[in-house]
Design a protein around this motif. Sequence first.
Motif, PDB file in Angstrom:
ATOM      1  N   LEU A  66      -3.047   5.296  -2.514  1.00 25.62           N
ATOM      2  CA  LEU A  66      -3.656   4.181  -3.236  1.00 25.62           C
ATOM      3  C   LEU A  66      -3.226   2.852  -2.623  1.00 25.62           C
ATOM      4  O   LEU A  66      -2.087   2.700  -2.167  1.00 25.62           O
ATOM      5  CB  LEU A  66      -3.267   4.225  -4.714  1.00 25.62           C
ATOM      6  CG  LEU A  66      -3.690   5.472  -5.488  1.00 25.62           C
ATOM      7  CD1 LEU A  66      -3.330   5.315  -6.966  1.00 25.62           C
ATOM      8  CD2 LEU A  66      -5.180   5.736  -5.329  1.00 25.62           C
ATOM      9  N   GLN A  86      -7.769  -0.124  -6.004  1.00 24.56           N
ATOM     10  CA  GLN A  86      -6.766   0.716  -5.353  1.00 24.56           C
ATOM     11  C   GLN A  86      -7.376   1.743  -4.395  1.00 24.56           C
ATOM     12  O   GLN A  86      -6.641   2.460  -3.723  1.00 24.56           O
ATOM     13  CB  GLN A  86      -5.948   1.470  -6.412  1.00 24.56           C
ATOM     14  CG  GLN A  86      -5.050   0.590  -7.258  1.00 24.56           C
ATOM     15  CD  GLN A  86      -4.346   1.394  -8.345  1.00 24.56           C
ATOM     16  OE1 GLN A  86      -4.853   2.412  -8.818  1.00 24.56           O
ATOM     17  NE2 GLN A  86      -3.171   0.945  -8.741  1.00 24.56           N
ATOM     18  N   GLY A 113       0.816   0.525  -4.492  1.00 23.75           N
ATOM     19  CA  GLY A 113       0.006   1.734  -4.519  1.00 23.75           C
ATOM     20  C   GLY A 113       0.849   2.992  -4.421  1.00 23.75           C
ATOM     21  O   GLY A 113       1.929   3.001  -3.817  1.00 23.75           O
ATOM     22  N   HIS A 133       0.839  -1.198   0.000  1.00 24.91           N
ATOM     23  CA  HIS A 133       0.000   0.000   0.000  1.00 24.91           C
ATOM     24  C   HIS A 133       0.877   1.252   0.000  1.00 24.91           C
ATOM     25  O   HIS A 133       1.976   1.276   0.578  1.00 24.91           O
ATOM     26  CB  HIS A 133      -0.909   0.028   1.236  1.00 24.91           C
ATOM     27  CG  HIS A 133      -1.864  -1.121   1.303  1.00 24.91           C
ATOM     28  ND1 HIS A 133      -2.352  -1.747   0.188  1.00 24.91           N
ATOM     29  CD2 HIS A 133      -2.419  -1.762   2.379  1.00 24.91           C
ATOM     30  CE1 HIS A 133      -3.175  -2.712   0.539  1.00 24.91           C
ATOM     31  NE2 HIS A 133      -3.217  -2.757   1.867  1.00 24.91           N
ATOM     32  N   GLY A 184      -2.299  -1.173  -2.644  1.00 22.65           N
ATOM     33  CA  GLY A 184      -1.590  -2.075  -3.539  1.00 22.65           C
ATOM     34  C   GLY A 184      -2.549  -3.081  -4.173  1.00 22.65           C
ATOM     35  O   GLY A 184      -3.582  -3.434  -3.600  1.00 22.65           O
ATOM     36  N   GLU A 185      -2.206  -3.536  -5.365  1.00 24.24           N
ATOM     37  CA  GLU A 185      -3.053  -4.491  -6.070  1.00 24.24           C
ATOM     38  C   GLU A 185      -2.718  -5.921  -5.653  1.00 24.24           C
ATOM     39  O   GLU A 185      -1.581  -6.233  -5.285  1.00 24.24           O
ATOM     40  CB  GLU A 185      -2.856  -4.367  -7.582  1.00 24.24           C
ATOM     41  CG  GLU A 185      -3.168  -3.009  -8.150  1.00 24.24           C
ATOM     42  CD  GLU A 185      -2.883  -2.954  -9.639  1.00 24.24           C
ATOM     43  OE1 GLU A 185      -3.068  -3.984 -10.327  1.00 24.24           O
ATOM     44  OE2 GLU A 185      -2.456  -1.897 -10.122  1.00 24.24           O
ATOM     45  N   ASN A 187       5.703   5.320  -2.098  1.00 25.54           N
ATOM     46  CA  ASN A 187       4.930   4.324  -2.833  1.00 25.54           C
ATOM     47  C   ASN A 187       5.182   2.922  -2.276  1.00 25.54           C
ATOM     48  O   ASN A 187       6.254   2.624  -1.748  1.00 25.54           O
ATOM     49  CB  ASN A 187       5.309   4.337  -4.317  1.00 25.54           C
ATOM     50  CG  ASN A 187       5.108   5.703  -4.953  1.00 25.54           C
ATOM     51  OD1 ASN A 187       4.233   6.468  -4.528  1.00 25.54           O
ATOM     52  ND2 ASN A 187       5.906   6.006  -5.956  1.00 25.54           N
TER      53      ASN A 187
END
Length: 484
Positions: free
Chosen positions: A142, A391, A124, A19, A144-145, A39
């Motif tokens: 955002l 996200q 993210g 994240h 994380g995926e 990030n």
Amino acid sequence: MSKFIDRVVLHVRAGKGGHGCASVRREKFMPLGGPDGGNGGNGGDVILEVDPNVHTLLDFHFHPHAKGGNGKPGEGGNRNGKQGEGLLLKVPDGTVVMSTDGEVLADLIGVGSTYVAAQGGRGGLGNAALVSKSRKAPGFALLGEDGQERDLVLELKSVADVGLVGFPSAGKSSLVSVLSAAKPKIADYPFTTLVPNLGVVLSGDTTFTVADVPGLIPGASEGRGLGLDFLRHLERCAVLAHVVDCATLEPGRDPVSDVDALEAELAAYQPALVGDAGLGDLADRPRVVILNKADIPDADELAEFVLPEFEKRGWPVYKISAVSREGLRPLTFALAEMVAEYRAAHPKAEPKRQIIRPVAKGDSGFRVIQDPEVEGGFIVIGERPERWVHQTQFDNDEAVGYLADRLARLGVEDELVKLGAEPGASVTIADYCFDWEPSISAGVETLMTRRGVDPRLDQTERIGAAERKHASRVRRGLVTEDDE
């Protein structure tokens, strides 16, 4: 007892992305430090790579689950999270990667060939990367995926130069044992060989491999016996050698009829990778006929009798005995010569390069369809909208407003208007369902107030879906107005 495994189902899952961090620099004598959230790191990939020291899929049979490392979340002070550790899985040369539906995804031929079995999730963005002229200090980051997760079928097609085919107990395993250092199981009953045996043969300056394919019978191409399980190991063989039992006592069998029956099966079997292997159908491969068990007087006499019949077909014929080793030397030199001719005409396969295809110009990257289960509802399908939804922190109004801006800039709002969407219509993206409210002015530059708040979300006084549902239940007398 050791096992030969040539088909497995592998469950792969790449690592999750870390994240992003929502942080603001607060330091003495440093006014207006601003956002400094880093990030998140990307998740680790799961990669398949051909290794010359691996010859079977046995490891995946006992360990069918593979998982990449997760990325670390970002931190304050503009510190990005650590990348997730990737997982490299070694597979034998000739491994075919397929989906559970049978679609061929990759054909790994050549040492060093790789295939990304599962793509790691993206990390993210932190709030420092989300700064804009209207959003000076984002109060969100955002998420994380998730990494890609899927089931793959790995199928091994032996990469051998010469494939030995013949009826059960024709002497194929015995021939491999005398031509090479391999020691396959040998016995005097049918279907002794249950797995392909590979042997390395040295003849002069040429070294080649011989594959002993388990005994085939009429109907093998339709699944009878062991045919369908092991016919695929012949797909990459440059030369096919018929091993004929000249001493069989079974009624109705003779060397010519045996070869004709197996030729019919080879012609009926259609390789799944004709274009990739580049060798054509099995019926078109060079042939050699090996008349075995010539050490038995009756068999030697029968071999001499049928030898002219095979020569008429233009096939090289060799009379041998795997027991007494009669005729092995000329057979070995002949096979080496045929293999050398093939290699001269077909250079060694190089690892295939990954091909990246750019998105066509003008491609919106999404489409909107009617929801078949919800009247007046719509479903948005597309990689980018679905990724953006995953996200988003939905407990943060500012993050929700940012999502609305992204979808509006992509053209989702305009597409919903074209399709006649009404305010309050159900819009589903990925696993999330929203009440569409165009009056929040998505995509319009709006000055933010305090962190984590988007004033546009409070501009509408229309009741939400939960309130409408409660009112409907009150009208039907199911609950009272005071019930929650």
